[in-house]
Design an enzyme around this catalytic site. Structure first.
Site, PDB file in Angstrom:
ATOM      1  N   LYS A 220       0.812  -1.217   0.000  1.00  0.00           N
ATOM      2  CA  LYS A 220       0.000   0.000   0.000  1.00  0.00           C
ATOM      3  C   LYS A 220       0.847   1.270   0.000  1.00  0.00           C
ATOM      4  O   LYS A 220       2.025   1.265   0.351  1.00  0.00           O
ATOM      5  CB  LYS A 220      -1.006  -0.032   1.143  1.00  0.00           C
ATOM      6  N   ARG A 260      -3.950 -10.021   4.743  1.00  0.00           N
ATOM      7  CA  ARG A 260      -4.253 -10.132   3.304  1.00  0.00           C
ATOM      8  C   ARG A 260      -3.035  -9.640   2.531  1.00  0.00           C
ATOM      9  O   ARG A 260      -2.674  -8.477   2.633  1.00  0.00           O
ATOM     10  CB  ARG A 260      -5.481  -9.286   2.988  1.00  0.00           C
TER      11      ARG A 260
END
Ligand code: PMM
Length: 279
Positions: A220, A260
């Site tokens: 991210k 995840r």
């Protein structure tokens, strides 16, 4: 494996391997668009030690446009059918009730709804009418506008906690048993980089809600910003894994239920270390 086993704590977080069947996901978009490619990617993640495969046909990156329902269905259903037939535990990453229903029929056992039931409230009844688990993520708006909603008057941790609590109430009101709900604070979704770090520091407050925690930090932008070069250019998406590995070690120590991730092998290696050290 009975469904209830999925939430039983292990000595490490579970590892959810990401299979994005999208043309435009920010990190691996387009690479696995074809069913066969997505299935072989899923097989590789299983071989690397994924406990769960999360299959998604809609990119949620900031600024993304939404696919047609028919396209999302065509992307995910055949992939779920094939990977579920191998015995894999499948999660479907969707905000749409139609896709959730078709995915469950195709063998998905977890509905990973990044909108926590806000984008399409009918999804809650679809899950309630099934045996699937429901992962409710903290969310405020679709990708096109989500970064306009980063205001957290009571602080990001307390506000996300309160907003997640109201999603749990909506889900249980729709008939989903509390025991089938897991919660995710939604790193990067209507969050600044600093707010992501605050949430990671404040996970015990989210865990106080009494449900298992799922976290997605892999690749991210807040990791790219952390590792920016001297000119302030973010570290490229493919070069954030060592920082992510450090994050998953912290998640193991925080006792989260599931991470995840894109790189299942690196994550499992990190958990081999935490398990060896702390049991
Ligand atoms: N992040 C993305 C997509 N789905 N689901 C959950 N539960 N939590 C997340 O943090 C999350 C998610 C976006 O990342 P991707 O484009 O790499 O899949």
């Amino acid at each position: 494996m009975p469904v209830t086993d999925l939430l039983t704590p292990l000595t490490r977080p579970r590892v959810m391997g990401i299979v994005n069947v999208t043309p435009d996901s920010f990190s691996d978009g387009g690479r696995y668009l074809a069913t066969d490619d997505a299935v072989s990617h899923g097989r590789e993640l299983l071989a690397d030690g994924a406990d769960i495969l999360d299959i998604g046909g809609e990119s949620t990156r900031p600024g993304a446009t939404r696919p047609l329902v028919a396209d999302e269905l065509a992307r995910v259903v055949p992939v779920i059918e094939e990977l579920a037939a191998l015995g894999a535990v499948i999660s479907v990453d969707t905000m749409r009730s139609e896709v959730a229903g078709a995915a469950i029929r195709a063998g998905a056992r977890i509905v990973n709804d990044v909108s926590g039931g806000l984008a399409d409230p009918r999804i809650l009844r679809v899950v309630a009418d099934s045996e699937a688990y429901y992962a409710a993520m903290h969310w405020r708006a679709h990708g096109a506008t989500m970064q306009q909603f980063t205001d957290y008057p009571a602080g990001v941790v307390e506000t996300v906690r309160a907003e997640l609590e109201s999603r749990v109430e909506a889900a249980t009101r729709a008939g989903i048993a509390l025991e089938r709900i897991v919660l995710d604070p939604g790193l990067g979704f209507s969050k600044t980089a600093e707010q992501n770090w605050e949430l990671l520091r404040g996970l015990d407050r989210i865990a106080d809600l009494g449900r298992p925690i799922l976290i997605g930090a892999s690749r991210k932008a807040f990791l790219g910003a952390l590792l920016a070069d001297a000119e302030g250019r973010p570290r490229p998406v493919g070069e954030r894994e060592s920082a992510h590995t450090a994050v998953v070690v912290e998640l193991a120590r925080a006792g989260v239920w599931c991470t995840r991730v894109h790189d299942v092998r690196a994550t499992r290696d990190a958990f081999a270390v935490t398990e060896r050290m702390y049991g």
